[in-house]
Design an enzyme around this catalytic site. Structure first.
Site, mmCIF file in Angstrom:
data_model
loop_
_atom_site.group_PDB
_atom_site.id
_atom_site.type_symbol
_atom_site.label_atom_id
_atom_site.label_comp_id
_atom_site.label_asym_id
_atom_site.label_seq_id
_atom_site.Cartn_x
_atom_site.Cartn_y
_atom_site.Cartn_z
ATOM 1 C CB VAL A 169 -0.747 0.026 1.223
ATOM 2 C CG1 VAL A 169 -1.900 1.261 0.994
ATOM 3 C CG2 VAL A 169 -1.719 -1.268 1.324
ATOM 4 N N PRO A 170 1.029 1.903 -1.083
ATOM 5 C CG PRO A 170 0.915 2.742 -3.305
ATOM 6 C CD PRO A 170 0.343 1.567 -2.463
ATOM 7 C CB CYS A 171 1.711 5.366 2.835
ATOM 8 S SG CYS A 171 2.811 4.089 3.728
ATOM 9 C CG HIS A 172 6.528 4.976 -1.061
ATOM 10 N ND1 HIS A 172 5.794 3.628 -0.975
ATOM 11 C CD2 HIS A 172 6.928 4.663 -2.288
ATOM 12 C CE1 HIS A 172 5.974 2.798 -1.851
ATOM 13 N NE2 HIS A 172 6.500 3.642 -2.659
ATOM 14 N NE ARG A 173 4.224 4.010 -5.633
ATOM 15 C CZ ARG A 173 3.703 2.690 -5.962
ATOM 16 N NH1 ARG A 173 2.323 2.674 -6.139
ATOM 17 N NH2 ARG A 173 4.535 1.700 -6.030
#
Length: 199
Positions: A169-173
């Site tokens: 779940v790409p919260c870093h994006r």
């Protein structure tokens, strides 16, 4: 001085885009047990994984991947009172996904997710995150709007910070206004490294 890399910020794909992966929201949420209590989720298992940016703990339930945390990151649930089983099919699939992610293997199918531990708003935010393609970024305001609450930018940021399944779940994006590299539960150095890897 080396110029700062500009991250491409785009609108999210349509809600039914194929990047929105399956997740279960109708089962009993998994709550990590305290040290004095037994495991509370039948079929759950954990495993340690060693990706390039530091050790991680992966948690699988019968419904899917429910957790993937860097050691020491914010909102880490602490010790999980579930069996360690690196041969668990979903945990093995998660380890394969991470290896393929770092190898930039195309068409790498992510593991099934179990995100039912969050509130309805948190799940809406995490679902929106799944629609950010690799190499692209979004903003807190866009994610809040995609979750159905355009005015709840701060709450969306809090939900993003509590994403239980890092990387998948790409919260870093998600970036701040003007493309600022703002907070990340796993640390800003990791966030920068992940965006550079995907860029």
């Amino acid at each position: 001085m080396k110029p700062q890399r500009q991250h491409r910020v785009t609108q999210l794909p349509a809600p039914h885009a194929p990047r929105l992966h399956t997740m279960h929201t109708d089962s009993k949420p998994f709550t990590p047990a305290r040290r004095s209590r037994p495991a509370s989720s039948p079929g759950a298992a954990q495993a340690r994984i060693e990706p390039p940016l530091g050790p991680m703990t992966a948690l699988a339930t019968e419904q899917g991947l429910a957790g993937l945390w860097f050691d020491g990151q914010k909102h880490h649930p602490g010790p999980l009172l579930v069996p360690e089983d690196p041969q668990h099919p979903l945990l093995k699939a998660t380890a394969r996904w991470l290896r393929a992610y770092w190898a930039r293997t195309p068409d790498n199918e992510p593991p099934m997710l179990d995100l039912c531990s969050g509130t309805p708003f948190q799940r809406a935010v995490w679902t929106a995150l799944l629609r950010i393609p690799p190499g692209d970024t979004s903003t807190y305001a866009v994610i809040a709007a995609a979750a159905g609450s355009p005015a709840a930018v701060r709450a969306a940021g809090a939900a993003i910070g509590r994403t239980p399944v890092s990387l998948v779940v790409p919260c870093h994006r998600v970036l701040g206004s003007g493309g600022a590299l703002t907070g990340y539960a796993g640390g800003l150095e990791r966030k920068h490294a992940l965006l550079a890897h995907e860029g």
